[in-house]
Enzyme design. Sequence first.
Site, PDB file in Angstrom:
ATOM      1  N   ASN A   1       0.829  -1.219   0.000  1.00 12.66           N
ATOM      2  CA  ASN A   1       0.000   0.000   0.000  1.00 12.66           C
ATOM      3  C   ASN A   1       0.862   1.268   0.000  1.00 12.66           C
ATOM      4  O   ASN A   1       0.628   2.187  -0.783  1.00 12.66           O
ATOM      5  CB  ASN A   1      -0.948   0.004   1.212  1.00 12.66           C
ATOM      6  CG  ASN A   1      -1.875  -1.191   1.191  1.00 12.66           C
ATOM      7  OD1 ASN A   1      -1.952  -1.899   0.182  1.00 12.66           O
ATOM      8  ND2 ASN A   1      -2.568  -1.436   2.292  1.00 12.66           N
TER       9      ASN A   1
ATOM     10  N   GLU B   1      -7.655  18.746 -34.863  1.00 12.65           N
ATOM     11  CA  GLU B   1      -8.943  18.121 -34.531  1.00 12.65           C
ATOM     12  C   GLU B   1      -8.760  17.049 -33.460  1.00 12.65           C
ATOM     13  O   GLU B   1      -9.555  16.930 -32.535  1.00 12.65           O
ATOM     14  CB  GLU B   1      -9.565  17.493 -35.787  1.00 12.65           C
ATOM     15  CG  GLU B   1      -9.972  18.510 -36.825  1.00 12.65           C
ATOM     16  CD  GLU B   1     -10.311  17.826 -38.143  1.00 12.65           C
ATOM     17  OE1 GLU B   1     -11.465  17.398 -38.290  1.00 12.65           O
ATOM     18  OE2 GLU B   1      -9.423  17.697 -39.001  1.00 12.65           O
TER      19      GLU B   1
ATOM     20  N   THR C   1     -15.476  38.571 -30.102  1.00  9.28           N
ATOM     21  CA  THR C   1     -16.278  38.098 -28.968  1.00  9.28           C
ATOM     22  C   THR C   1     -17.528  37.515 -29.609  1.00  9.28           C
ATOM     23  O   THR C   1     -17.998  38.028 -30.635  1.00  9.28           O
ATOM     24  CB  THR C   1     -16.652  39.230 -27.985  1.00  9.28           C
ATOM     25  OG1 THR C   1     -17.511  40.143 -28.648  1.00  9.28           O
ATOM     26  CG2 THR C   1     -15.417  39.976 -27.473  1.00  9.28           C
ATOM     27  N   HIS C   2     -18.017  36.433 -29.031  1.00 11.32           N
ATOM     28  CA  HIS C   2     -19.149  35.688 -29.627  1.00 11.32           C
ATOM     29  C   HIS C   2     -18.808  35.239 -31.053  1.00 11.32           C
ATOM     30  O   HIS C   2     -19.705  35.058 -31.872  1.00 11.32           O
ATOM     31  CB  HIS C   2     -20.433  36.521 -29.655  1.00 11.32           C
ATOM     32  CG  HIS C   2     -20.725  37.225 -28.371  1.00 11.32           C
ATOM     33  ND1 HIS C   2     -21.543  36.673 -27.410  1.00 11.32           N
ATOM     34  CD2 HIS C   2     -20.288  38.408 -27.872  1.00 11.32           C
ATOM     35  CE1 HIS C   2     -21.614  37.506 -26.371  1.00 11.32           C
ATOM     36  NE2 HIS C   2     -20.845  38.565 -26.628  1.00 11.32           N
TER      37      HIS C   2
ATOM     38  N   SER D   1      -7.450  13.689 -48.048  1.00 10.92           N
ATOM     39  CA  SER D   1      -8.689  12.931 -48.148  1.00 10.92           C
ATOM     40  C   SER D   1      -8.484  11.860 -49.200  1.00 10.92           C
ATOM     41  O   SER D   1      -7.804  12.078 -50.197  1.00 10.92           O
ATOM     42  CB  SER D   1      -9.818  13.867 -48.575  1.00 10.92           C
ATOM     43  OG  SER D   1     -10.836  13.151 -49.234  1.00 10.92           O
TER      44      SER D   1
HETATM   45  N1  ARG Z   1      -1.505  -3.414  -7.476  1.00 10.05           N
HETATM   46  C1  ARG Z   1      -1.945  -2.765  -6.271  1.00 10.05           C
HETATM   47  C2  ARG Z   1      -2.407  -1.329  -6.590  1.00 10.05           C
HETATM   48  O1  ARG Z   1      -2.019  -0.828  -7.571  1.00 10.05           O
HETATM   49  C3  ARG Z   1      -0.850  -2.710  -5.269  1.00 10.05           C
HETATM   50  C4  ARG Z   1      -1.294  -2.613  -3.855  1.00 10.05           C
HETATM   51  C5  ARG Z   1      -2.054  -3.826  -3.471  1.00 10.05           C
HETATM   52  N2  ARG Z   1      -2.237  -3.911  -2.085  1.00 10.05           N
HETATM   53  C6  ARG Z   1      -2.944  -4.868  -1.546  1.00 10.05           C
HETATM   54  N3  ARG Z   1      -3.023  -4.886  -0.280  1.00 10.05           N
HETATM   55  N4  ARG Z   1      -3.554  -5.752  -2.272  1.00 10.05           N
HETATM   56  O2  ARG Z   1      -3.142  -0.725  -5.838  1.00 10.05           O
END
Ligand code: ARG
Length: 470
Positions: A110, A290, A155-156, A277
């Site tokens: 995490n 575009e 403008t516009h 084209s």
């Molecule tokens: N692949 C996960 C993500 O991008 C990584 C973290 C996953 N953590 C876990 N506790 N499963 O969020």
Amino acid sequence: MPLSRSGVFEASTDARLVRFSESVSFDSRLYPQDIRGSKVHAEMLCRVGILTEEESAAIQTALSEIEVELDQGKLPLRIEMEDIHMHIEQALIDRLGDVGRKLHTGRSRNDQVATDIRLWVRQACDQIDRLLADLQRAFLSRCTKDAGVILPAYTHLQRAQPVLASHYWLAYIEKLSRDRSRLADCRKRANVCPLGAAAVAGTSIPIDRHWTAEKLGFEGVAANSIDISSDRDFAVEAAFVLTMIAEHLSGWAEEWILWSTVEFGFIKLPHKFCTGSSIMPQKINPDTLELTRGKTARVVGNLQTLLVLIKGLPLAYNRDLQEDKPPLFDSFDTVQACLELAIPIVEESELQIESIAARIDQGYLDATTLMEALILKGMPQRTAHHHVGSLVGVARKKKIALADLSNEDFASVDPELFTHADSLRSALGVAGAVAAYKSYGSSQPLEVQHQIDRWTQLLAVKSPPQNSLH
Ligand code: ARG
């Protein structure tokens, strides 16, 4: 068996879940950041006595080797291993056995993925900033090239008042400057280190988060592990900043698409950025512009995706957050691609001076200046506004310019105007109108030159060569 699957599981992962939950197909581009973070993490673990010098050195060497393999595309990526973090850790374990198994001490995926994305965004912001500065320089270089050219301001989308072409270019430089300042602000909030927040609560391992943060070039250490392990505000902010850039580019693209038409005849786009084209041999289409306009849609969509993604998420990390990467990467990639093309198009397009000049007297662009000249002679603004409207009506009927109205024409609107007609006439015509501007930020030639000088100074430092985001 993926590294995250501990002994608690009674069955292996269903193949459908393996396919459903993998992220390596899009997060593999984080490998340089992941390896950098892991190297610093291992060094820190050594400093606090969790790893020996030999173990840390072995990890450094192995991670460098793994990075080379990834650079060369030699490390096979397998969805069974879920994400890039697992791939790198598994490759380390394959090389070092138990020493490799020690790397994940005092961290979780995490805080690891949060660190990787922040490192990535920091670098990506720098790259976008360099491109924005180059685009500003491209507009600035046009100021010299197009010096003295007068264009209608709208403008516009109706002809409004005459302005110097440089005044237009400076307008884009200002917009891009706001984009750069938003980007710098977003980078500041991204540049905070999550590593060591671990899964959510921090860790009982005596790690040194401040050392890690400093070594990774972060400006600060996040003060709350619950918050930082799941915070994606910076990603949403980046997506918004990129959206504003895309919106600015889209407006510019639309303007130049119009300007390049036969109807406007203001600008010739470089043919190498136009397409033809398959049926109409005469066509030279402004597809780059575009597509720049069109690609803005996906950048706006990515912002929406990220906003909805974090809506209602309870603290802290939830797997939903894995879905942050595709929209975030896509916004950076898309805006980068648009900027890379905008720069040479701005540099190389040619204003169609003759066709602009041939019709610059159409549309009564000097009417407001005439009104202001009357105000300066003491007439109330509303009266002057009404009288000049009537004069435009007379000129329109006679199919002549305001400057060609006779003294009698002036008098027909208000007898008092008869005596002023000669002096009023001298301020007319687009050149007279441009010269008459006085206010700060206007199209007054000296005022415009002052802004050109200011930007020439501000943009003097040339950007270093660009790296790829990949
Ligand atoms: N692949 C996960 C993500 O991008 C990584 C973290 C996953 N953590 C876990 N506790 N499963 O969020």
